[in-house]
Design an enzyme around this catalytic site. Structure first.
Site, short mmCIF file in Angstrom:
data_model
loop_
_atom_site.label_atom_id
_atom_site.label_comp_id
_atom_site.label_asym_id
_atom_site.label_seq_id
_atom_site.Cartn_x
_atom_site.Cartn_y
_atom_site.Cartn_z
N ASN A 1 0.82 -1.22 0.00
CA ASN A 1 0.00 0.00 0.00
C ASN A 1 0.85 1.27 0.00
O ASN A 1 0.56 2.21 -0.74
CB ASN A 1 -0.96 0.00 1.20
CG ASN A 1 -1.96 -1.14 1.12
OD1 ASN A 1 -2.06 -1.80 0.08
ND2 ASN A 1 -2.70 -1.38 2.19
N HIS B 1 -16.96 35.54 -31.18
CA HIS B 1 -18.06 34.76 -31.78
C HIS B 1 -17.68 34.21 -33.17
O HIS B 1 -18.56 33.93 -33.97
CB HIS B 1 -19.34 35.60 -31.90
CG HIS B 1 -19.71 36.32 -30.64
ND1 HIS B 1 -20.59 35.83 -29.71
CD2 HIS B 1 -19.26 37.50 -30.13
CE1 HIS B 1 -20.70 36.67 -28.70
NE2 HIS B 1 -19.91 37.70 -28.93
N SER C 1 -5.92 12.01 -48.83
CA SER C 1 -7.05 11.10 -48.77
C SER C 1 -6.81 9.97 -49.74
O SER C 1 -6.17 10.17 -50.77
CB SER C 1 -8.33 11.86 -49.14
OG SER C 1 -9.29 10.96 -49.66
N LYS D 1 -6.75 16.47 -51.27
CA LYS D 1 -6.90 16.70 -49.83
C LYS D 1 -5.59 16.97 -49.10
O LYS D 1 -4.57 16.35 -49.38
CB LYS D 1 -7.57 15.48 -49.19
CG LYS D 1 -9.03 15.36 -49.54
CD LYS D 1 -9.84 16.41 -48.84
CE LYS D 1 -10.64 15.76 -47.73
NZ LYS D 1 -11.42 16.77 -47.02
N ASN E 1 -5.40 17.14 -45.20
CA ASN E 1 -6.16 17.14 -43.94
C ASN E 1 -5.24 17.42 -42.75
O ASN E 1 -4.17 16.82 -42.63
CB ASN E 1 -6.85 15.79 -43.74
CG ASN E 1 -7.85 15.51 -44.85
OD1 ASN E 1 -8.50 16.44 -45.34
ND2 ASN E 1 -7.95 14.26 -45.25
N GLU F 1 -6.21 17.73 -35.58
CA GLU F 1 -7.44 17.04 -35.17
C GLU F 1 -7.17 16.06 -34.04
O GLU F 1 -7.98 15.93 -33.11
CB GLU F 1 -8.04 16.30 -36.38
CG GLU F 1 -8.57 17.25 -37.45
CD GLU F 1 -8.83 16.53 -38.77
OE1 GLU F 1 -9.31 15.39 -38.75
OE2 GLU F 1 -8.54 17.11 -39.83
N TYR G 1 -6.75 1.98 2.27
CA TYR G 1 -6.53 1.46 0.92
C TYR G 1 -7.66 0.53 0.48
O TYR G 1 -8.17 -0.27 1.26
CB TYR G 1 -5.20 0.68 0.86
CG TYR G 1 -4.98 0.06 -0.51
CD1 TYR G 1 -4.42 0.80 -1.55
CD2 TYR G 1 -5.39 -1.25 -0.78
CE1 TYR G 1 -4.27 0.26 -2.82
CE2 TYR G 1 -5.24 -1.80 -2.05
CZ TYR G 1 -4.68 -1.04 -3.06
OH TYR G 1 -4.55 -1.58 -4.31
N1 ARG Z 1 -1.52 -3.36 -7.48
C1 ARG Z 1 -1.96 -2.63 -6.33
C2 ARG Z 1 -2.37 -1.22 -6.76
O1 ARG Z 1 -2.08 -0.88 -7.85
C3 ARG Z 1 -0.86 -2.53 -5.35
C4 ARG Z 1 -1.31 -2.44 -3.93
C5 ARG Z 1 -1.92 -3.70 -3.52
N2 ARG Z 1 -2.23 -3.70 -2.14
C6 ARG Z 1 -3.07 -4.61 -1.65
N3 ARG Z 1 -3.29 -4.54 -0.39
N4 ARG Z 1 -3.62 -5.52 -2.38
O2 ARG Z 1 -3.02 -0.52 -6.03
#
Ligand code: ARG
Length: 443
Positions: A94, A140, A262, A268, A270, A275, A302
């Site tokens: 995490n 405008h 084209s 053409k 383009n 775009e 998380y």
């Molecule tokens: N692949 C996960 C993400 O992108 C990584 C973290 C995973 N953590 C967990 N507790 N499963 O968030």
């Protein structure tokens, strides 16, 4: 489960950041005595070898190992044994993924900022070259008042300058270290988060709340807003290129380098690059809205929902990078048709405001009355099929008897733009000065 769960298909883009974070973490674990010098040396050796294999395109990515973090750690342990298994002490995926994405966005900001500067340099150079080239100014999309092409291009330089400032602000705000927050609550190990913050170049030190560190993605959303705003500016320029290269306008011409033909219509040309710049803005804005939507219902801390943060961030950065390169390229490539721009600048009674201003200045007519008199003169000219300078003096005097021959001096396009000397106005001398300022600033 494997198909929905795995992120390795896209989060492998984080491999450099992941290895960088692991090296800093291992060095810190050694420093505080949680792992031995021998462990750290083995980890370092193993990670260096993995980096080389990834670089060479020889790394055996395994979807079964879910993500970039597990892929690297599993190969590391395969290669160096026990030491590899110790690396994850006092760390969680995490805080690891929060760190990796922060580092990735920080690197992306540095790269994109250089590209924004390059696009600004290209536009400012053309602006300096065309400080005196007149063109119609629109509101405008109707003829309004003559401006200079240089002034018009510098308007985009100003916008991009603010985009650059926003990226800088975003970078400063995200420059804090989430590593060491562990899963969500911090850790009982005697880690030194200040040390990893320094090693990873986080000016703001460690993040002060472990829950915030693993749960927050506002840095990514802010980055996406910066990208979306910049893409929007580029899109407006691209739209102008589409209009300007239309033969009915014929204001500028792009070479074959930025246009396509084209398969059926031989004539053409383009403006595909323009775009696509306009079109890619949809993806970037979509990424911003997508991430905000992912985050809006998440309690702390998380959730796997957050895995959905990455593709939009990667795609937005890549799309913006392409768009910036295309805009810089088109700015350098385009050839304005000065004669056509000048003719268009004078069309549509574009100097009517100059006439009204002359009545105010020379005859002390109140502006509202001057506006009215000028409107009548425009109607006369329109009925006669001429522009304002095509009216005879006595026709003008029929509306306002005090008008003199001198009025014709303000009816030309050149006189109109030259008179706009107020700060920020379109007068060629202003534009020349501003373009030179930008050139120096961006050198
Ligand atoms: N692949 C996960 C993400 O992108 C990584 C973290 C995973 N953590 C967990 N507790 N499963 O968030």
């Amino acid at each position: 489960m494997r198909a929905i769960n795995a992120s390795i298909g896209f989060d492998r883009a984080l491999w450099r950041q992941d290895i960088r974070g692991s090296l800093a973490h291992a060095a810190m674990l050694t420093h505080v005595g949680i792992i031995t010098r021998e462990d750290e040396a083995a980890i370092r050796r193993g990670l260096d070898a993995i980096a080389a294999r990834i670089e060479a395109g020889e790394f055996p990515w395994d979807e079964g190992l879910e993500d970039i973090h597990m892929n690297i750690e599993a190969r590391l342990t395969e290669a160096v044994g026990e030491a590899g298994k110790r690396l994850h002490t006092a760390r969680s995926r995490n805080d690891q993924v929060a760190l990796d994405l922060r580092l990735w966005v920080r690197d992306a900001i540095d790269g994109l900022s250089e590209q924004v500067r390059d696009a600004m340099r290209a536009l400012a150079a053309r602006a300096e070259e065309h400080a005196g080239t007149v063109m119609p100014g629109f509101t405008h999309l109707q003829p309004a008042q003559p401006v200079t092409l240089g002034h018009h291009l510098l308007a985009y330089v100003e916008m991009l300058g603010r985009d650059l400032g926003r990226l800088r602000d975003c970078r400063a705000r995200l420059d804090e270290n989430p590593l060491g927050a562990a899963a969500l609550a911090g850790t009982g190990f005697p880690i030194d988060r200040h040390m990893t913050a320094r090693a990873l170049g986080f000016e703001g030190g460690p993040m002060r709340n472990s829950l915030d560190a693993v749960a927050s993605r506002d840095f990514a959303a802010e980055f996406l807003f910066c990208c979306a705003m910049c893409a929007t500016h580029l899109s407006r320029f691209a739209e102008e290129v589409v209009v300007w290269t239309n033969p009915y306008f014929g204001f500028v011409r792009l070479s074959d380098a930025f246009t396509t033909g084209s398969s059926i219509m031989p004539q053409k040309r383009n403006p595909d690059a323009a775009e696509l710049v306009r079109g890619k803005t949809g993806r970037v804005t979509g990424a911003l809205v997508g991430l905000l939507t992912v985050l809006k219902g998440l309690p702390l801390a998380y959730f796997k929902d957050m895995q959905e943060d990455k593709e939009g961030v990667f795609d937005a950065a890549a799309s913006l990078a392409l768009s910036l390169a295309a805009v810089a390229g088109m700015a350098r490539d385009m050839r304005p048709d000065a004669a056509r721009l000048e003719a268009a600048a004078g069309a549509g009674f574009a100097t009517a405001t100059d006439l009204a201003d002359w009545l105010v200045r020379e005859l002390r007519v109140p502006f509202r009355d001057a506006h009215h008199v000028t409107g009548r003169l425009v109607a006369r000219a329109e009925a006669k099929g001429v522009d304002l300078a095509g009216l005879a003096l006595n026709e003008m005097r029929a509306e306002e008897p005090r008008i003199t021959e001198a009025v014709f001096g303000v009816l030309t396009v050149a006189a109109s733009v030259a008179s706009r000397t107020s700060f920020g106005g379109t007068a060629p001398e202003n534009v020349r000065r501003m373009a030179a300022e930008w050139r120096e600033k961006l050198a």
